[in-house]
Write a protein that holds these residues in place. Structure first.
Motif, PDB file in Angstrom:
ATOM      1  N   ASP A 124       0.841  -1.205   0.000  1.00  9.36           N
ATOM      2  CA  ASP A 124       0.000   0.000   0.000  1.00  9.36           C
ATOM      3  C   ASP A 124       0.876   1.255   0.000  1.00  9.36           C
ATOM      4  N   ASP A 125       0.237   2.413  -0.196  1.00 11.23           N
ATOM      5  CA  ASP A 125       0.988   3.652  -0.379  1.00 11.23           C
ATOM      6  C   ASP A 125       1.857   4.009   0.834  1.00 11.23           C
ATOM      7  N   ALA A 126       1.330   3.730   2.045  1.00 12.40           N
ATOM      8  CA  ALA A 126       2.090   4.073   3.253  1.00 12.40           C
ATOM      9  C   ALA A 126       3.376   3.238   3.309  1.00 12.40           C
ATOM     10  N   ASP A 127       3.239   1.936   3.083  1.00 10.52           N
ATOM     11  CA  ASP A 127       4.416   1.060   3.104  1.00 10.52           C
ATOM     12  C   ASP A 127       5.362   1.379   1.950  1.00 10.52           C
ATOM     13  N   LYS A 128       4.779   1.738   0.832  1.00 12.51           N
ATOM     14  CA  LYS A 128       5.612   2.059  -0.333  1.00 12.51           C
ATOM     15  C   LYS A 128       6.586   3.189  -0.009  1.00 12.51           C
ATOM     16  N   LYS A 129       6.073   4.213   0.654  1.00 13.25           N
ATOM     17  CA  LYS A 129       6.931   5.352   0.991  1.00 13.25           C
ATOM     18  C   LYS A 129       8.024   4.925   1.974  1.00 13.25           C
ATOM     19  N   ILE A 130       7.627   4.131   2.968  1.00  8.91           N
ATOM     20  CA  ILE A 130       8.602   3.657   3.966  1.00  8.91           C
ATOM     21  C   ILE A 130       9.695   2.823   3.291  1.00  8.91           C
ATOM     22  N   ILE A 131       9.275   1.962   2.387  1.00  8.60           N
ATOM     23  CA  ILE A 131      10.233   1.066   1.708  1.00  8.60           C
ATOM     24  C   ILE A 131      11.198   1.861   0.830  1.00  8.60           C
ATOM     25  N   ILE A 132      10.657   2.812   0.074  1.00  6.67           N
ATOM     26  CA  ILE A 132      11.540   3.627  -0.791  1.00  6.67           C
ATOM     27  C   ILE A 132      12.529   4.423   0.068  1.00  6.67           C
ATOM     28  N   ASP A 133      12.035   5.015   1.151  1.00  7.09           N
ATOM     29  CA  ASP A 133      12.927   5.776   2.043  1.00  7.09           C
ATOM     30  C   ASP A 133      14.039   4.891   2.582  1.00  7.09           C
ATOM     31  N   TYR A 134      13.647   3.687   3.040  1.00 10.03           N
ATOM     32  CA  TYR A 134      14.638   2.771   3.618  1.00 10.03           C
ATOM     33  C   TYR A 134      15.706   2.396   2.583  1.00 10.03           C
TER      34      TYR A 134
END
Lengths: 91, 401
Positions: free
Chosen positions: A74-84
């Motif tokens: 989902d969009d929330a996890d997507k942002k976290i994953i890209i940041d990481y």
């Protein structure tokens, strides 16, 4: 949820002994990365590409996993994953 | 650039830290981009120790020193998958389905029928991953960071695809032939790994459905019980665990043809696969002329007072190798290496050159192959977004002491 459990049980079967030795950097976002990316592939796909893609490159990869491969992120996890990925394995 | 000696020291330290992982990749070290995973040796069932790139899907390359033999042993042959679900196919249950909208009589064949009903052919051919040596590109390119070992030479035995298709009746509308294998992604949403060939290539007398490799059944990890062999073309088309061949009247538009495995048209020869070309891009098809030194490692120290042999392999898309030139002084003067036995135009060609060092010090060794078409290797790899076709001349520096 049922699908996810099925997937995770499959992952538990499919994961090879060696891949348990791959240690990602212990920083915020790691849980999301391990939980999502390792459904389909071992995490050496990430460490192997250390410092090769920049942020835009990792973003493109994550988008490909979602839009082409159908990763249920989902969009929330997507942002976290890209940041990481960008912060810990980016150029 | 990573300083190679520093890198070797660093890698050795990392390996010592892992404990038990003592085998260092040999010439492949020159390919590494600095990640510890690139030097981990691991063993898949029925395989010897190979250089692990990724565990799942399994991607493993062959240590370069094994390329000193004319044919790469089955248990040391590289492994390359896009998908992690790889069923262990049982020979008795396996079926090959021939169909598609440009086939008049769809067929289903057993392995027994395939072996008995068609003329068997054996071809020596190099199987080479499109991305072999991707890890040597500078600047680095994302993807599996292959060294020089995502290739192997083998004798492939099977039947001609054209003979099998003839029995199913190819219609006039036929344009391409698509290929599917038994493997699939973990998520059913992932695009199946399906490739297509232009009709003419599918009907080429050298295009085989192979069931044997070096006189033995195909290993599971190399496509048991049957795989496509397209001599001269990169291995992305050599579909493993082949299950379906469809003759179709329209360009196949799956992800693995339309988006992946593509190269810019302005930098490589085009025209091999017109129905898949756009204005600027085309699928990778034929291999480019290339060579590899197999018995020396960058940074190695050797006795200055001793004669030595420089050994390697050279290959192209099937024109055959005309010559391999070797320089031991960084490209100032060149020797014609001796070409060894010719196993056919799709096999790699082994070569060797005796070198009598004159004095101690640093020595830069370069090998350059030229094919019978006149093509030879560039000094630098031709940049392309996915890091394919790395065929720059290899430069190895050794110390004579």
């Amino acid at each position: 949820m049922r699908t996810l459990l099925l997937l995770l049980s499959f992952f538990a079967v499919a994961a090879t002994a060696g891949e348990n030795q791959i240690l990602l950097k212990d920083r915020p976002g790691k849980n999301q990365v391990v939980g999502q990316c390792a459904i389909c592939h071992s995490l050496d796909y990430i460490t192997m590409n250390t410092k090769i893609p920049d942020r835009a490159g990792w973003e493109k990869t994550v988008n490909k996993m979602i839009n082409v491969m159908g990763a249920p992120i989902d969009d929330a996890d997507k942002k976290i994953i890209i940041d990481y990925l960008a912060q810990n394995y980016g150029k | 650039m990573v300083d190679r000696r520093d890198f070797i020291k660093k890698s050795a330290g990392i390996l010592a830290g892992f404990g038990g992982l003592t085998l260092l990749q040999r010439s492949g070290l020159a390919a590494a981009t600095g990640t510890e995973e690139s030097t981990v040796m691991d063993t898949l069932s029925s395989k010897g120790a190979l250089i692990k790139k990724t565990y799942r899907p399994p991607n493993y390359e062959t240590p370069v020193n094994y390329f000193d033999a004319p044919f790469t042993p089955n248990n040391l042959f590289f492994v390359r998958y896009h998908n992690a679900v790889i069923p262990e196919v049982k020979a008795a249950e396996w079926r090959l389905r021939i169909g598609g909208d440009a086939i008049s009589t769809p067929l289903e064949l057993t392995l027994e029928q395939l072996r008995k009903d068609f003329k068997q052919v054996e071809i020596a051919a190099l199987c080479l991953c499109s991305g072999n040596r991707r890890g040597l590109f500078q600047p680095p390119v994302s993807g599996v960071q292959w060294g020089s070992g995502a290739m192997g030479n083998a004798r492939w035995r099977g039947v001609r695809l054209k003979d099998v298709l003839a029995g199913a009746g190819i219609e006039k509308s036929a344009l391409e032939v698509s290929l599917d294998g038994a493997d699939s992604g973990v998520l059913k949403t992932a695009p199946d790994f399906v490739k297509s060939l232009p009709l003419a290539k599918a009907l080429d007398e050298n295009t085989l459905i192979a069931f044997e490799m070096n006189g033995e059944p195909l290993p599971h990890w190399n496509g048991f019980p049957a795989r496509l062999i397209i001599p001269g073309w990169t291995a992305t088309y050599w579909m493993k665990h082949l299950t379906a061949v469809n003759v179709i009247s329209k360009p196949f538009d799956g992800f693995w043809m339309k988006t992946a495995y593509r190269i810019p048209k302005d930098r490589f020869p085009s025209g091999q696969f017109r129905s898949q070309e756009t204005g600027t891009a085309m699928p990778i098809t034929e291999m480019v002329v290339n060579s590899l030194i197999t018995n020396l490692v960058d940074g190695q120290t050797l006795p200055a007072a001793k004669s030595m042999e420089i050994k390697g392999v050279a290959w192209d898309s099937g024109n055959g190798i005309a010559q391999v030139e070797v320089s031991t002084d960084g490209g100032v003067s060149w020797y014609q290496a001796t070409l060894k036995q010719d196993y056919g135009r799709f096999s790699w060609r082994q070569w060797h050159q005796v070198f009598e060092p004159k004095h101690p010090g640093e020595c830069r060794i370069i090998a350059r192959a030229t094919s019978h078409s006149g093509a030879s290797q560039p000094l630098e790899p031709i940049p392309n977004p996915s890091g394919y076709h790395h065929n720059a001349v290899q430069k190895i520096t050794i110390q004579l002491a």
